[in-house]
Design an enzyme around this catalytic site. Structure first.
Site, PDB file in Angstrom:
ATOM      1  N   CYS A   1      -9.110  31.677  20.198  1.00 14.49           N
ATOM      2  CA  CYS A   1      -7.968  32.552  19.964  1.00 14.49           C
ATOM      3  C   CYS A   1      -8.416  33.727  18.830  1.00 14.49           C
ATOM      4  O   CYS A   1      -8.759  33.347  17.579  1.00 14.49           O
ATOM      5  CB  CYS A   1      -7.076  31.608  19.348  1.00 14.49           C
ATOM      6  SG  CYS A   1      -5.328  32.595  19.001  1.00 14.49           S
TER       7      CYS A   1
ATOM      8  N   ALA B   1      -4.702  32.748  33.230  1.00 13.30           N
ATOM      9  CA  ALA B   1      -3.216  32.618  32.341  1.00 13.30           C
ATOM     10  C   ALA B   1      -2.378  33.584  32.879  1.00 13.30           C
ATOM     11  O   ALA B   1      -1.441  33.364  33.671  1.00 13.30           O
ATOM     12  CB  ALA B   1      -3.609  33.358  30.815  1.00 13.30           C
ATOM     13  N   ARG B   2      -2.406  35.080  32.447  1.00 11.61           N
ATOM     14  CA  ARG B   2      -1.226  35.932  32.958  1.00 11.61           C
ATOM     15  C   ARG B   2      -1.191  36.138  34.492  1.00 11.61           C
ATOM     16  O   ARG B   2      -0.331  36.352  34.991  1.00 11.61           O
ATOM     17  CB  ARG B   2      -1.853  37.348  32.491  1.00 11.61           C
ATOM     18  CG  ARG B   2      -1.490  37.478  31.032  1.00 11.61           C
ATOM     19  CD  ARG B   2      -2.075  38.965  30.400  1.00 11.61           C
ATOM     20  NE  ARG B   2      -3.235  39.065  30.532  1.00 11.61           N
ATOM     21  CZ  ARG B   2      -4.045  39.733  29.719  1.00 11.61           C
ATOM     22  NH1 ARG B   2      -3.189  40.466  28.746  1.00 11.61           N
ATOM     23  NH2 ARG B   2      -5.224  39.851  30.109  1.00 11.61           N
TER      24      ARG B   2
END
Length: 315
Positions: free
Chosen positions: A114, A238-239
């Site tokens: 992250c 993810a997206r």
């Protein structure tokens, strides 16, 4: 909520590492803040997703507070195999969190990727790629303190500009007993720049454990190409899954059946309106006109959304 997961006992636990020994690459739903919660995991599992991650949970809060555990973690009997991702910077805290979660999940993942400022300032996330000995210590602690040998311990990382450092980090984690490593093929500064798939390939060639590729996967074809290009054992999305939860089943855009499934699942789970609506905005991005978006995106109640879907799509 952990109390909801009591029926999901340890005897049902499968070794998630076994997934990587099948003939096909493993299709994985990434940890996504606010989004990879139980209802969405339930949806993507209907469309060929092999393995799901929870959103990132701060291990220290999880260990310290029952309230945090109940609000941050919810699961159910069908929500397997499941990896719980933690943010941590102390070996004992991560081990304590892993011991608490062990009966209700198949493994934990340490977030070392992250890049957000708040996470880095707390000593979480991507700053850990510069602390290989600490990562090694955290992995080893979990390995030594969780009694179930089938419980996986993985890490998710970004890459260094000097790839030798990334390979060194991966080898240290491997020596400590990490189950697999997910590599997001960008460095800490990069956001929308092209993914360095060549770097992921080099990491795969220099390790003997499963490696998962992550970054800019929008279709099943993309996932297949990245798998072949990098030689990795799995692909994490993810997206791409937010935009099309049926992606792993080969759909180019979200089918109406998937939208119907989301409505049914979200209502059944009591998903809060904002989350319910945001998921639909993502899913319908590619299949709605600008004009339709102007109307749909400002709807402010579940009943208004349901009426709109019924009137325009027969959902």
């Amino acid at each position: 909520m952990i109390s909801d997961a009591i029926e999901t006992t340890q005897c049902q636990q499968k070794d998630p590492v076994d997934l990587f020994h099948s003939r096909h690459f493993v299709k994985i739903c990434a940890p996504m803040v606010r989004y990879s919660k139980l209802a969405f995991r339930t949806l993507v599992r209907k469309y060929n997703c092999d393995l799901c991650y929870t959103p990132m949970i701060i291990a220290a809060d999880f260990v310290r507070s029952v309230k945090a555990r109940d609000s941050e973690f919810t699961t159910s009997k069908g929500d397997r195999p499941l990896i719980v991702q933690f943010a941590a910077n102390e070996a004992q805290v991560l081990s304590d969190a892993a011991r608490i979660i062990c009966p209700f999940a198949d493994g934990i993942d340490l977030n070392c990727g992250c890049p957000q400022r708040w996470a880095m300032a707390e000593g979480y996330g991507a700053c850990l790629i510069n602390k290989p000995e600490l990562v090694q210590d955290m992995v080893r602690h979990v390995r030594n303190q969780v009694e179930n040998p089938r419980f996986s311990v993985s890490i998710k990382i970004r890459i260094h500009d000097d790839l030798k450092r990334t390979v060194d980090l991966c080898r240290k984690a491997e020596a400590a007993g990490v189950s697999w490593i997910t590599v997001h093929g960008r460095n800490i500064e990069e956001r929308h720049q092209p993914v360095h798939y060549d770097a992921i390939k080099i990491i795969k060639q220099n390790t003997s454990i499963p490696i998962v590729a992550n970054g800019d996967v929008k279709t099943l074809k993309d996932a297949e190409n990245i798998h072949h290009m990098t030689g990795t054992d799995g692909v994490m999305v993810a997206r791409g899954l937010l935009a099309n939860p049926a992606m792993f089943a080969g759909y180019e855009e979200t089918p109406l059946k998937c939208i119907q499934d989301w409505v049914d699942i979200a209502l059944e789970h009591g998903t809060p309106f904002t989350c319910f609506h945001h998921h639909l905005m993502y899913m319908m991005e590619r299949i709605t006109s600008k004009q339709e978006k102007k109307v749909f995106n400002v709807l402010s109640s579940t009943s208004a959304v349901l009426d709109y879907l019924n009137d325009h799509y027969g959902v």
